[in-house]
Structures are given as structure tokens and as C-alpha cells.
Design a protein around this motif. Sequence first.
Motif, PDB file in Angstrom:
ATOM      1  N   PHE B 196      -0.683  54.524  81.439  1.00  0.00           N
ATOM      2  CA  PHE B 196      -1.087  54.574  82.852  1.00  0.00           C
ATOM      3  C   PHE B 196      -0.743  55.932  83.470  1.00  0.00           C
ATOM      4  O   PHE B 196       0.267  56.534  83.140  1.00  0.00           O
ATOM      5  CB  PHE B 196      -0.367  53.495  83.678  1.00  0.00           C
ATOM      6  CG  PHE B 196      -0.446  52.105  83.129  1.00  0.00           C
ATOM      7  CD1 PHE B 196      -1.323  51.762  82.113  1.00  0.00           C
ATOM      8  CD2 PHE B 196       0.369  51.096  83.647  1.00  0.00           C
ATOM      9  CE1 PHE B 196      -1.394  50.463  81.618  1.00  0.00           C
ATOM     10  CE2 PHE B 196       0.316  49.800  83.162  1.00  0.00           C
ATOM     11  CZ  PHE B 196      -0.559  49.480  82.141  1.00  0.00           C
ATOM     12  N   ASP B 197      -1.555  56.366  84.400  1.00  0.00           N
ATOM     13  CA  ASP B 197      -1.288  57.612  85.120  1.00  0.00           C
ATOM     14  C   ASP B 197      -0.405  57.270  86.325  1.00  0.00           C
ATOM     15  O   ASP B 197      -0.874  57.069  87.440  1.00  0.00           O
ATOM     16  CB  ASP B 197      -2.615  58.227  85.573  1.00  0.00           C
ATOM     17  CG  ASP B 197      -2.416  59.617  86.130  1.00  0.00           C
ATOM     18  OD1 ASP B 197      -1.264  60.120  86.123  1.00  0.00           O
ATOM     19  OD2 ASP B 197      -3.396  60.215  86.593  1.00  0.00           O
ATOM     20  N   LEU B 198       0.900  57.207  86.078  1.00  0.00           N
ATOM     21  CA  LEU B 198       1.831  56.676  87.085  1.00  0.00           C
ATOM     22  C   LEU B 198       1.915  57.514  88.355  1.00  0.00           C
ATOM     23  O   LEU B 198       2.260  57.001  89.412  1.00  0.00           O
ATOM     24  CB  LEU B 198       3.227  56.537  86.464  1.00  0.00           C
ATOM     25  CG  LEU B 198       3.320  55.530  85.314  1.00  0.00           C
ATOM     26  CD1 LEU B 198       4.699  55.602  84.674  1.00  0.00           C
ATOM     27  CD2 LEU B 198       3.039  54.109  85.812  1.00  0.00           C
ATOM     28  N   GLN B 200      -0.282  58.451  90.219  1.00  0.00           N
ATOM     29  CA  GLN B 200      -1.205  57.934  91.233  1.00  0.00           C
ATOM     30  C   GLN B 200      -0.525  56.953  92.177  1.00  0.00           C
ATOM     31  O   GLN B 200      -0.935  56.812  93.327  1.00  0.00           O
ATOM     32  CB  GLN B 200      -2.413  57.265  90.558  1.00  0.00           C
ATOM     33  CG  GLN B 200      -3.148  58.134  89.545  1.00  0.00           C
ATOM     34  CD  GLN B 200      -3.816  59.361  90.134  1.00  0.00           C
ATOM     35  OE1 GLN B 200      -3.936  59.488  91.357  1.00  0.00           O
ATOM     36  NE2 GLN B 200      -4.233  60.286  89.285  1.00  0.00           N
ATOM     37  N   LEU B 201       0.500  56.244  91.667  1.00  0.00           N
ATOM     38  CA  LEU B 201       1.217  55.276  92.510  1.00  0.00           C
ATOM     39  C   LEU B 201       1.871  55.939  93.715  1.00  0.00           C
ATOM     40  O   LEU B 201       1.979  55.337  94.779  1.00  0.00           O
ATOM     41  CB  LEU B 201       2.336  54.602  91.709  1.00  0.00           C
ATOM     42  CG  LEU B 201       1.988  53.472  90.762  1.00  0.00           C
ATOM     43  CD1 LEU B 201       3.251  53.072  90.010  1.00  0.00           C
ATOM     44  CD2 LEU B 201       1.439  52.277  91.544  1.00  0.00           C
ATOM     45  N   PHE B 202       2.344  57.159  93.511  1.00  0.00           N
ATOM     46  CA  PHE B 202       3.148  57.801  94.551  1.00  0.00           C
ATOM     47  C   PHE B 202       2.325  58.672  95.491  1.00  0.00           C
ATOM     48  O   PHE B 202       2.795  59.058  96.547  1.00  0.00           O
ATOM     49  CB  PHE B 202       4.281  58.613  93.899  1.00  0.00           C
ATOM     50  CG  PHE B 202       5.081  57.780  92.947  1.00  0.00           C
ATOM     51  CD1 PHE B 202       5.968  56.825  93.426  1.00  0.00           C
ATOM     52  CD2 PHE B 202       4.900  57.879  91.573  1.00  0.00           C
ATOM     53  CE1 PHE B 202       6.676  56.006  92.565  1.00  0.00           C
ATOM     54  CE2 PHE B 202       5.606  57.076  90.691  1.00  0.00           C
ATOM     55  CZ  PHE B 202       6.498  56.133  91.193  1.00  0.00           C
ATOM     56  N   GLY B 204      -0.325  59.183  98.173  1.00  0.00           N
ATOM     57  CA  GLY B 204      -1.026  58.420  99.206  1.00  0.00           C
ATOM     58  C   GLY B 204      -0.407  57.076  99.537  1.00  0.00           C
ATOM     59  O   GLY B 204      -0.984  56.314 100.305  1.00  0.00           O
ATOM     60  N   SER B 205       0.755  56.750  98.970  1.00  0.00           N
ATOM     61  CA  SER B 205       1.367  55.455  99.297  1.00  0.00           C
ATOM     62  C   SER B 205       2.467  55.607 100.356  1.00  0.00           C
ATOM     63  O   SER B 205       3.251  54.701 100.584  1.00  0.00           O
ATOM     64  CB  SER B 205       1.875  54.744  98.044  1.00  0.00           C
ATOM     65  OG  SER B 205       2.715  55.577  97.288  1.00  0.00           O
ATOM     66  N   VAL B 208       6.422  54.423 100.281  1.00  0.00           N
ATOM     67  CA  VAL B 208       6.948  53.060 100.196  1.00  0.00           C
ATOM     68  C   VAL B 208       7.222  52.630  98.757  1.00  0.00           C
ATOM     69  O   VAL B 208       7.834  51.594  98.524  1.00  0.00           O
ATOM     70  CB  VAL B 208       6.033  52.019 100.922  1.00  0.00           C
ATOM     71  CG1 VAL B 208       5.629  52.500 102.306  1.00  0.00           C
ATOM     72  CG2 VAL B 208       4.811  51.682 100.100  1.00  0.00           C
ATOM     73  N   LEU B 209       6.785  53.412  97.776  1.00  0.00           N
ATOM     74  CA  LEU B 209       6.998  53.038  96.365  1.00  0.00           C
ATOM     75  C   LEU B 209       8.000  53.955  95.663  1.00  0.00           C
ATOM     76  O   LEU B 209       8.545  53.591  94.620  1.00  0.00           O
ATOM     77  CB  LEU B 209       5.668  53.056  95.600  1.00  0.00           C
ATOM     78  CG  LEU B 209       4.598  52.065  96.067  1.00  0.00           C
ATOM     79  CD1 LEU B 209       3.343  52.202  95.222  1.00  0.00           C
ATOM     80  CD2 LEU B 209       5.114  50.632  96.025  1.00  0.00           C
ATOM     81  N   LEU B 452       2.422  45.214  94.274  1.00  0.00           N
ATOM     82  CA  LEU B 452       2.961  46.468  93.737  1.00  0.00           C
ATOM     83  C   LEU B 452       4.271  46.823  94.436  1.00  0.00           C
ATOM     84  O   LEU B 452       5.243  47.240  93.803  1.00  0.00           O
ATOM     85  CB  LEU B 452       1.951  47.603  93.926  1.00  0.00           C
ATOM     86  CG  LEU B 452       0.665  47.503  93.110  1.00  0.00           C
ATOM     87  CD1 LEU B 452      -0.305  48.608  93.501  1.00  0.00           C
ATOM     88  CD2 LEU B 452       0.970  47.586  91.615  1.00  0.00           C
ATOM     89  N   LYS B 453       4.272  46.654  95.761  1.00  0.00           N
ATOM     90  CA  LYS B 453       5.489  46.954  96.529  1.00  0.00           C
ATOM     91  C   LYS B 453       6.653  46.108  96.019  1.00  0.00           C
ATOM     92  O   LYS B 453       7.743  46.625  95.768  1.00  0.00           O
ATOM     93  CB  LYS B 453       5.210  46.668  98.014  1.00  0.00           C
ATOM     94  CG  LYS B 453       6.419  46.763  98.924  1.00  0.00           C
ATOM     95  CD  LYS B 453       6.956  48.178  99.036  1.00  0.00           C
ATOM     96  CE  LYS B 453       8.093  48.245 100.070  1.00  0.00           C
ATOM     97  NZ  LYS B 453       8.768  49.555 100.046  1.00  0.00           N
ATOM     98  N   LEU B 456       7.960  47.269  92.536  1.00  0.00           N
ATOM     99  CA  LEU B 456       8.743  48.505  92.499  1.00  0.00           C
ATOM    100  C   LEU B 456       9.958  48.460  93.416  1.00  0.00           C
ATOM    101  O   LEU B 456      10.929  49.181  93.196  1.00  0.00           O
ATOM    102  CB  LEU B 456       7.864  49.717  92.864  1.00  0.00           C
ATOM    103  CG  LEU B 456       7.166  50.374  91.674  1.00  0.00           C
ATOM    104  CD1 LEU B 456       5.978  49.544  91.227  1.00  0.00           C
ATOM    105  CD2 LEU B 456       6.746  51.792  91.998  1.00  0.00           C
TER     106      LEU B 456
END
Lengths: 468, 468
Positions: B196-198, B200-202, B204-205, B208-209, B452-453, B456
Motif C-alpha cells: 500500500f502507498d501509506l 496517501q493516508l497522511f 489531506g487528512s 487526524v491520522l 480508518l480513524k 490508527l
Amino acid sequence: MMKRDDLDTASLLAELLDALGPSAVLAGDAVPERNRNDYSGLPATTPLAVLRPADTAAVSAALRICQAHGVAVVPQGGMTGLCGGSRAGSDEIALSLERLVGIEELDAASATMTVLAGTPLQAVQEAAAAAGFFCPLDLGARGSCSIGGNLATNAGGNRVIRYGMAREMVLGIEAVLPDGTVLTSLNKMIKNNAGFDLKQLFIGSEGVLGVITRVVLKLWPKPASTMVAICAATDFANVLALLQSARQNLGPLLSAFEVMWPQYWDFATGLVRSPFAGDDVPHGAYVLIEALGTDAEQDAPRFEVWLETLLDQGTIPNAVVAQSVADGRAFWAVRDATGELYQHFPQHMAFDVGLPIARMDDYVARCRTQLQETFPGSTTLFYGHIGDGNLHIIVWQPGVDEQPKKQVEQIVYGLVREYGGTVSAEHGIGTLKRQWLGHARSQEQIALMRTLKTALDPRGLLNPGKVF
Amino acid sequence: MMKRDDLDTASLLAELLDALGPSAVLAGDAVPERNRNDYSGLPATTPLAVLRPADTAAVSAALRICQAHGVAVVPQGGMTGLCGGSRAGSDEIALSLERLVGIEELDAASATMTVLAGTPLQAVQEAAAAAGFFCPLDLGARGSCSIGGNLATNAGGNRVIRYGMAREMVLGIEAVLPDGTVLTSLNKMIKNNAGFDLKQLFIGSEGVLGVITRVVLKLWPKPASTMVAICAATDFANVLALLQSARQNLGPLLSAFEVMWPQYWDFATGLVRSPFAGDDVPHGAYVLIEALGTDAEQDAPRFEVWLETLLDQGTIPNAVVAQSVADGRAFWAVRDATGELYQHFPQHMAFDVGLPIARMDDYVARCRTQLQETFPGSTTLFYGHIGDGNLHIIVWQPGVDEQPKKQVEQIVYGLVREYGGTVSAEHGIGTLKRQWLGHARSQEQIALMRTLKTALDPRGLLNPGKVF
């Protein structure tokens, strides 16, 4: 997974038949050949059944039913993956997207296309072209690979240096979660910062988090001109100087920067005519450069002037510019001679690694030396999309019954780890590279991947055993 | 969160002081003004303490300690966010990245820059320029916003049509998870499909992650030429014809396509000189077009020929091309007159929505009508980055003590929902738009964001109450 008893299987299939209809459920001998294997070279497998839902609601129903029965589901697209990501075991259900085919909308103002996931890439390219647009995603399997599979594996290809990976070409996605929940986000806007960008979860995660059913693709204007050249370089430092000059002078028109090391060049020009006919001097490296322009009249002269200047200044030792479409094809034929590799080096090992560009030459030198020392007389070819940091390696030992796969992997991937590279630039992990994931990702990263997997698929029923 | 008692707070602060040192822990009156508010216009808040860790290890320690004490942490960058995403309440700890500043590496071969998250955007731009590269991310707050904040909010700006959002400019990220786990992935390769391209999670979030501590940015070649023009259009259909022509003829050189509706144009040219001096005919819309080229001599004539052809063919009614850098600045000054809005329309309401381009004109017409009918005599200005589907709206009712925010939001966002748009194109959600998230995202999407929130940040201690 434990072997299911016949009663369970019968009731599962009956329920699926009832929900999806007889044409969507193929079991036993009815499982088609195409759903039994991909391009990984691994042995074929026959799933418990193949489902061929005709719409998103049917995909959702299929996942819900399989979930209730505790049966694993393996999404399948065009079956052209190279790492075993869509092979389904005999206790698993294959979920093929082959009937979700079609272009639903082409929005010229937004420059977007909405497509069902099973649509072959080539059909997408052709529909874009028919409307005066350009879909830059392109790879050898274009005729059989599906756009859903392209996104699930974040496909790359030849034009990544200009247009990015498949990820960069997607604006919206519809995906079905393992429990059957449909997540529809057919966004057409380049800018959308309303909460997390959930589509990123499904791109490049090889179908382990959800099944992509529909996508909104970004389209580009059709290029008005194509320029192709083959350049010689004295060594890799010279290749880097050429890359820097190409970035600066061609700017965003630069669409391919393909490097071939001499061993690959010699192999390829043994099969197809060398663009440097009459020039017998061996060079340190060879580069195919492509640029796509906006002005049919002025782009080509500018491209030629740029290369002439580099030759006049002695920056590079040789260059030849394609003067016709046929020339351009002939130049690409050298790079695409990879199609002949299996014939000449049967059962050879092929690698798709990534490396920071500055360290690539050092990597190649050490990798070649280690391979030659360990396997004297073996063939090692290096080439790749160097502008993207993507290196392909071919290794073949003649005169053996079985290629020394494990030892070669240890050398190739061991050095990748040392140089801060990746074990998969564009092909993905599937099952084939699973054991090497730790060479490219840290323990913490892999743990977070597992956390995400558990959050979205707590019972681990969607494409289990893939990626990690 | 429940009010903490003094004993708890004292022991928490003592532990943080011990781990981070006195210069990194500011509590009570020592909390600087800058850490009490952002640009959202919401009232200032004073956090329990501000932490200013000097490296990633200290960020990790801070999060671990706060987690153990069950205290919420709010990451803070340059405090220039417009939606309240980094405001910390009196029971929360602010974690400021302001001391994680500096360019760690510029890799010319890979065309990447590794930067600490607290580095101001302008410092990043300048370091890129000094090395002969270009960092295309740009926004008004460049001098004070931080690159970490730019990524946490997936910043947009003026050049998205060409270079994409901040997301498209990132190759690697180091982030700290809510429990203090450090996730380091300082990838420099354009292609990396190892799991996974992790990152991307961080992106634009909105923090909060995880907390972004370090980034690897992609760099571009410095443009050799800049072309700017202001065009008039008869109506929005004419704007779309111009957009299509610009996409086709300028191709990847097109770097801005900014549309101004007549009301905005009249406001702006009342403050700065109109580029159409002497042309008193009112037009249906006005477009600022910018292109960044690779050839200082040939690009400008080509740009002019393109626009002359459009004028000769009667495609557009008027156009003027900047003949100097000063001209270009003067043209942009019309678009950038937004800086004067607060002075003329005090307490006005400003919106940042996104819409499919084809439906934008219809949206604008209905939105204006509804606003005028509900609030006769109010000012409504429309303008935006139309090439990206991003529309900005200014609404102001004169002669009232308090602007009718709620009702205006209902009209603006209600129509956004109807037209399949987004309530936040580039500014994010923060706390200010939280209640409208459901107008742009489905229940299923918001549920997945929460999943997701929880995965994590199971205790919900990182930037709680933001986004959803």
C-alpha cells in the motif's frame, strides 16, 4: 483455509446462483481456462467457482454472500498480472469483473471518462481518441488487461515520467468493500478536499481492501506531434547529464526516457536493426527519448536543434532522430525487443526494481559483478524507465534444468535494500514477491498495512495471502 | 474531554519537560499568540501547553506521553489554515512543528528535495530555485505556511491545472502515528508499488491520522518563459470553448485558467486598472490564462499566434497578452484583488467549493438567483480556478450586524450537493465545514473515514473533532 465440505459448498453455490443468475456462476469443469492463471508463470489453479456479476449490485451481493459463508474471494480483471495477485485457490471464489464492461460517459468539459472496471485498457484508449482526447496509460497487455486491474495494481508503463502512474489518472472510484458495502465516489473534480481521499486505499492495494467496479479517469489533450530519438552516452554520468538537459529543454513534453545498458543493446540490435547503422563504436549506454508536443510544425525542429546542440557541444557522443513514424517505431522496437527474451533465454528470471536515480549505476555495477561471480557464464541484461527510477533486470543461466531463482533474488533484492530501492516498481507484490516486501518496507510500514487490512476486512476474506 | 485536574496536568507537563526539555514545553501564559489561532476567523483558543519538539524522536516521545495520559494532541504548522483544523482547546496539547525546519537534501539526479515538515513553503521554493529547480506549489500564505501543513491539508493554489495538488508533488513521507510509532518512508522513486502507498493516508487528512515530520518533494525544471493573457468571453459556453482550445494548443504548458464572472471583474477593476483599458463593452466572463514554457524565444510568439487566431476566428471577443513582467503582474493583480475583499465587504462569507466544470455555469446562475431572492441587495461574487473545477464565492449582506451565515451556507452547499460537487475544493474541512461533510460524501464514505480513524487512533486522541 480448511477444506470445505460438499454440503457447505452446495449451499453457497445455490445461494450465489439464486442471487446472480446461472450465467454468473461457473463451477467445477465450467471454470474457464482464463480464470485459472495470470502471467506470473506460477502453476494454474482452479477456484471453487468463478462469479461474473453484471453490475455493482451483483458484486455487492456476491461479496455479502461469500462473507456470510466465510469463503475467501479473489477479484480478477484481465489476468495479465505478473505477480500472482489474482490467482484463486481451490477453496476460494474468483470474482471476475469481465462483464462490467463499457464506457458510461465522456464529459468533454471536465475532460473525464466514466468507465466500468472490466473494460479493457485499449477500449478506454480508443474511446478517448474517438472523442479527441488522450488516455496516456499504456502497457503491453493493453488489449487484455482491464482498467480496474490497472488501478488495483497502480499500473505504470512507458509514459510515467510525464503523466504519472495510473494513480495520477484517476479522479473517482466506485469500490465494494469486503462486506458488500458499496462506496461510490465518482468525483470529476481535480480538487476535492472534503475529508480523506478514500480512493487512494483501493489504488495499488491489489484487491485486498475492496473491489473496484467503476472509475472516473482524467483525460488529456491528444498530442499533436511525436518526437523520438536514440542517443548514445559515454557512461551513466553522461546519461544523467542528458536526463537533466531533457528535463530542462523538453520540460513537460518529455514522455519517455528509456535507458539500455550495452548488454541489453547488443541483444536487441542482434534482433532488430540498430538505429546507429554504420556506427560500430560501442557506447557506455543508450537512451530512447520521446517527447509529445502541441505543435505539429514547430516541435520537431526544436527537438532536433536541442539534440544537435548537445552533439555540437560534445555533451553526448551520438544521436539519431526519427524522421518518420516508421523510424519512431523502429527505434521503439529496440526497446521493445523484450518480447523476444523468453525465446532466447527460456525460463529466465525478470526483475522490476526501483532505485534512486543517482545510485542506479553503482547498483547495476555491483549487481552485475555479484551475479557474474556467483553464476559465471550467466546472462545479465539491464534496461528500464530510468527517468522514473525503474530498472528491469534479466538474469539467465544457460545449461541448467532450473534457474537459481532464490540465490539470484537474494543478490538483486539484497542490493535493492542496501541502496534504498524498491522490490516492485510497477508490477506489484502479489504472492511472488511477498517474502521480499520487508526489503522495501519497514516493519512499522508492514504493520500499518496489516492494520488497514484488518480494519476493512476483519475476517481476512478478500484476496487473502496477497501482498503480505 | 473531561476537565483534567491540576495534579494530572502537572504530572503530564513534568513528564513532557523531562523528555523534551524546557524550550520545547510552553504552558499557561507562555503559550505564544501564534499557537492560539489560525486564519479561520473563529475565536482564539489557548491550549493546555504548546510542545515544540526539535526532531522526529521528540515528536514520537511527545505523542507517546500524551497517549499514556489520555490527553488529546493537535498538530500545528504555520497556522494559516482557513477551517480551524489546528486550533487546540484548553484541554488539549498543541504540537507545533515550528522547530523542525530545514532542507536536508537536494538530489539533482532524482530531482527531489528532502525537507523537515515545519519548513515554510517559501523557503522550499527558494531552495529549489537556488539549485536550478522549481517547486510549483504556491499559495498566498507561502511565507508563513509550512510544508507539513501544506501536505496535511493537500494544498492547492493557482497551478493545480498543470502540476496537481500538493499530493502529486510528494514522493516520500515520514509520519508519527498517534501512539508514537515512527513511519519512515523517504522514497525518492516515482514508481514504487511495494504494498500500500501509506503516505496517501497522511496527505489531506488534516492531521487526524498522524503527524507529518519529514517529506520528499518532487522538483520540476525551472520554466524558461511565462506567458499571461486576459481574455474576454461572451458567456460560460464560450469560456469552455476557450478552455478546450487552451488545453489543446498549450498542452502541458497551461498553468492557470482563472475565470472571473462580471460582478467580480467589476469589483476588481474598480480597484486596479483593467487590462482592457478603453474597451468599455461588458463581457459575459473574463479569463486569466498563464502558460509556463521551456523556450524563452519561441514560446511567447506561439502563445500570441494562438490567441490572435482565436480573435481572428471570432472565437472570443477580446484578449490582451502581457508584453512584460510588469504587465503579467498587473493582470494577476485583477485576479488577486481578493486580498482587498475584507476591506470592502467586512465579515463577508467566503466559500471554496468544487463542481463538475460542465455544470458550473448552471450552478452559478441558480446560486446567484437564490441568494438574491433570499437576501435582496446582497453582494455575490464568483471567481475561481475553473480549469480545476474550483469555484470561490463571496457573499456579503450590507447593513446587518451579523451576516446570515447559516442560511447562505444552506443555499451554497445545498446546491453543491445537488450538482455533485464538493464543499471543500482546497481548504479542507477542519471544524468549520464539519457539519457539511455529508453534502459532499456519502454515509458509507464517512463511515469508512471513521473506520480508518479508529484503526490508527483507537482512543481518538489525535486532533479530535476535526474533519468529522
